[in-house]
Scaffold this active site. Structure first.
Site: not given
Length: 429
Positions: A177-178, A187
């Protein structure tokens, strides 16, 4: 496969240069927290308020997305209706950077001995995209992974050493995700069209965290292609069952996403392949018949119990004897998810029992009604194996409980663990 509709921030900056200086965009206010440690900046782009938190000299687009001073100034400048298009272009040219050639240099020294999950996260991304991760030697621009008390990442390549802070440095999905943020992705719930697909319930959100749900302007962000991807690794996970939900589907119901597992959705993969060109990920070849064996024992395959064909027949583990109930026709739908149909029962498909989402939920065959519990994400991992994740609960994988290999063992669902009991080989015959 359709292209994803991820919000790619750095690509988006390019589109802002075309905005007219006549747009009525302006800074609306700055609010300082009572403890004087944080300031909230609010900007307006085409009717959408964008909040950015400034705390201890760091700018946050969301709790886990940091902005450089230059990026913050870009947003501030572009909210000023008196700034000319040419002046905006100068700022944009300095900021609109992806990683050249899709090559991302990294330094893991800040993680000490705990590098395994970060290495696995980078490996998983590289398996499904043109992005290549290379350990840094003397390169000027690189990701510096460090242990921290928070998870944060810059958005896009900002130049120099850009720090990815990790408190969950042993959780592959959170690291993916990061890294997606560092590659330039925002997002999913911040898309400009999100209100067509989800409800953001601000009554259930602490006002100090409302900026995590900034809805971006359609004219100042570039998005690509398809409906909002609620299964995305870039979609915030739903709140626990029974708790007030910050985000729901339009009908008010709770949703499931793959986060924080590493099970990137088909649309996540398509989005990165759109952003970093030069490679087209195909995935497991569809319209093909396979035997599906467990990495625990390649002689054991997913099998329709007793060669029965009725709805509700259990799927079990059984020694491969080359019969049709141990062989599956695998097709793919327009959303990139796979449908697995046993050769002994055409028209029936692999199904999560009752659409369950709990650990331990079992598998069966049932008439194909195109529900999400009959669609599966099949993702490559090491050794030529795949993990299989149901669309109705994309954070879970098909799992052999207790790593048992006895005939009759009932596979079920379980959260990602990364062990051989969740890895399967698809073999043609």
């Amino acid at each position: 496969m359709k292209k994803n509709y991820l919000n790619f921030f750095m690509a988006a900056l390019l589109s802002v240069s075309a905005l007219s200086c006549k747009k009525q965009n302006a800074v609306t206010n700055e609010v300082v927290d009572a403890d004087r440690s944080a300031k909230m900046h609010t900007f307006n782009f085409d009717g959408n308020n964008i909040q950015i938190k400034e705390e201890n000299g760091v700018y946050y687009l969301a709790d886990d997305i940091t902005l450089s001073k230059e990026q913050f100034n870009f947003i501030k400048v572009n909210s000023n209706k008196n700034v000319s298009t040419s002046e905006r272009a100068l700022v944009i040219n300095a900021l609109a950077k992806r990683w050249p050639g899709g090559i991302v240099y990294y330094d893991l020294s800040g993680l000490g001995a705990d590098t395994a999950a970060a290495l696995k996260a980078m490996e998983y991304i590289s398996r499904v995209s043109p992005v290549t991760f290379v350990q840094r030697t003397t390169q000027a621009n690189y990701i510096n992974f460090v242990k921290s008390t928070v998870n944060t990442s810059p958005i896009g390549m900002i130049g120099g050493a850009q720090t990815v802070n990790l408190v969950n440095y042993n959780t592959i999905g959170i690291i993916i995700h990061e890294i997606f943020h560092s590659l330039g992705a925002n997002h999913e719930m911040c898309r400009p069209d999100r209100d067509d697909y989800i409800i953001v319930n601000y009554d259930n959100i602490d006002p100090s965290g409302a900026y995590n749900y900034n809805k971006v302007s359609a004219t100042s962000y570039t998005t690509i292609g398809t409906p909002l991807d609620i299964e995305s690794i870039l979609m915030y996970a739903a709140d626990p069952i029974g708790s007030p939900q910050k985000i729901t589907k339009l009908d008010g119901s709770r949703y499931e996403t793959c986060f924080p597992s590493p099970n990137m959705s088909p649309a996540d993969i398509a989005g990165i392949n759109h952003m970093y060109t030069g490679f087209t990920y195909v995935g497991l070849p569809a319209n093909t018949n396979y035997e599906i064996s467990t990495a625990l024992d390649i002689t054991k395959v997913l099998n329709v119990s007793g060669n029965y064909t009725a709805d509700g027949t259990q799927v079990i583990l059984w020694t491969d004897v080359n019969t049709s109930n141990g062989r599956w026709n695998v097709t793919k739908n327009a959303s990139g998810y796979y449908i697995l149909s046993p050769l002994n029962a055409p028209g029936k498909v692999l199904t999560v029992v009752a659409g369950g989402i709990a650990n331990g939920t079992k598998l069966e065959i049932r008439t194909n009604t195109s529900t999400t519990s009959q669609q599966f994400n099949i993702i490559p991992v090491e050794g030529g194996y795949y993990i299989i994740s149901p669309r109705n609960v994309p954070s879970k994988n098909i799992d052999i409980p207790g790593s048992a290999t006895a005939n009759g063992t009932l596979p079920g669902l379980w959260g990602y663990g990364g062990a051989n009991n969740q890895k399967f080989k698809f073999s043609t015959f």
